[in-house]
Design a protein around this motif. Sequence first.
Motif, PDB file in Angstrom:
ATOM      1  N   UNK A   1    -117.799  59.602  51.281  1.00  0.00           N
ATOM      2  CA  UNK A   1    -117.929  58.829  50.055  1.00  0.00           C
ATOM      3  C   UNK A   1    -118.636  59.692  49.013  1.00  0.00           C
ATOM      4  N   UNK A   2    -118.135  59.619  47.769  1.00  0.00           N
ATOM      5  CA  UNK A   2    -118.732  60.409  46.696  1.00  0.00           C
ATOM      6  C   UNK A   2    -118.471  59.728  45.366  1.00  0.00           C
ATOM      7  N   UNK A   3    -119.539  59.233  44.735  1.00  0.00           N
ATOM      8  CA  UNK A   3    -119.392  58.563  43.458  1.00  0.00           C
ATOM      9  C   UNK A   3    -118.466  57.367  43.557  1.00  0.00           C
ATOM     10  N   UNK A   4    -117.794  57.073  42.441  1.00  0.00           N
ATOM     11  CA  UNK A   4    -116.866  55.938  42.424  1.00  0.00           C
ATOM     12  C   UNK A   4    -115.448  56.332  42.788  1.00  0.00           C
ATOM     13  N   UNK A   5    -115.174  57.651  42.863  1.00  0.00           N
ATOM     14  CA  UNK A   5    -113.797  58.121  43.072  1.00  0.00           C
ATOM     15  C   UNK A   5    -113.411  58.252  44.533  1.00  0.00           C
ATOM     16  N   UNK A   6    -114.383  58.564  45.399  1.00  0.00           N
ATOM     17  CA  UNK A   6    -114.109  58.770  46.829  1.00  0.00           C
ATOM     18  C   UNK A   6    -114.827  57.672  47.598  1.00  0.00           C
ATOM     19  N   UNK A   7    -114.064  56.733  48.140  1.00  0.00           N
ATOM     20  CA  UNK A   7    -114.664  55.502  48.674  1.00  0.00           C
ATOM     21  C   UNK A   7    -114.829  55.508  50.187  1.00  0.00           C
TER      22      UNK A   7
END
Length: 499
Positions: free
Chosen positions: A267-273
């Motif tokens: 998960x990374x920020x709002x782009x990678x969930x």
Amino acid sequence: MEKKEVIIRLENVRKSFSGVPVLKGIDMTVYKGEALALIGENGAGKSTLMKILAGAYSKDEGRIFIDEEEVEIKNPMDARSKGVSIIYQELSLIPTITAAENVFLGRLPKLGNVVDWKKIYRDSAGYFERIALQVNPRTLIRDISIAQRQMVEIARALSLKSKIVIMDEPTSSLADTEVAKLFEIINQLKAEGVSVIYISHKLEEVLTICDRVTVLKDGALSGVRDIKDTSKDELVSLMVGRDLDNYYPKRKSKPGTEVLLEVKNLKSGSAVKDVSFTLHKGEVLGLAGLVGAGRTETMRAIFGADKKDSGQVFLNQQEVHIRKPKDAIRLRIAFATEDRRIEGLVMKMSVKENTTLANFSSFASPAGIMDLKKEKQIAKEYVEKLRTRTDSINKIVVNLSGGNQQKVVISKWLNTHAQVYIFDEPTRGIDVGAKAEIYQLMINLAEDGCGVIMVSSELPEVMGVSDRILVMHEGKIAGEVAKEEATEENIMAFAVGGV
């Protein structure tokens, strides 16, 4: 038969740089209300010819006629005053000002001595609506996606009310729906009597939207064809002087079963969930999805270019902690990014310096003294290996064509001798001949036991090169497609969130 009205005509246009001929006497005619494709391999002279027409370069010889009147185009402002505008492949927007200000850059309307901001925002909103761009005109350019920035460039060209609009690889960052909208805009411009010069390496687009095509090869005119009378095979032959029978190379061996890289619940920020996948030794893993699906952001998080919020990365069955790109490079993970000008290269450095940049320490002694002979040798080897068109390894990369810049990016990462290679849109802005070379290069890396991840928006190349395909949708892996089962339809079904 109705006679076509000539809007622009070039006669015997020539241009050299440092005594090296780049344009060798080009004749070209553009008719009113047509879309003329301009194609050729990287370094064929397309961009140089258009920069002359747009006032960025001056010609050495030849004549230019607009509306049958001979003109001298002194600079970009002069070109615009004569009805010529250009949308460059490498975007020319200013990231720290609003989308609306970029549309009217250099010509902000005024009420007396005061800038008329209401008109700027109102008119920009109108142009955005015309091209279905859902961006608030007050938004800073740095806060919108690359695809949206490309559309702002198009809005700016529309606002100039030009007679001739030059589009240099205009769909390189656009999703399929945005490409369809662009084609609607081009047809609308044609109906209004505006001429479009369309530079693209995507021959399917050329055959779909253009009326005629002019082909350049090595700075000379190779052929002019009506679209209805030509084919992709003929255009490839005119561009490269040979048939590309094996456009997508065949594998000599099957991918291995040993897992080289494993990503769990990233998960990374709002782009990678929540992304999990494996990459095997000797495998080319394709990563497809629409613009905004999170493909690039996933790769950046793995490489340490973006902070990951949670999740695990395993290399050769061992968990690794990658907090910055330097960690990834040390672990022999390479990442050729999508944006070559900002993230891939140091534009004011030479081909040689960029080639050795990611593996700099291997050319230095413990005392910090550079082995200049070795550096020169390696740079020359990669220029030859990738057939990079440059007259010297000391040439500054900003002076190379876009495709040859991309080859330098790839050379830089090949020189790290990585075990995992991530290629994000590796053939963006590259001609068909060079694409075939890049495909073969990726296959060769896999044959040598490396793992290759290819992020691409071009479904034919994803299907043609990959051993296995993952499809992302809204920050997650939406599906996996085996090579033998891959079709554009089933990939797109996952890409849009279907099953």
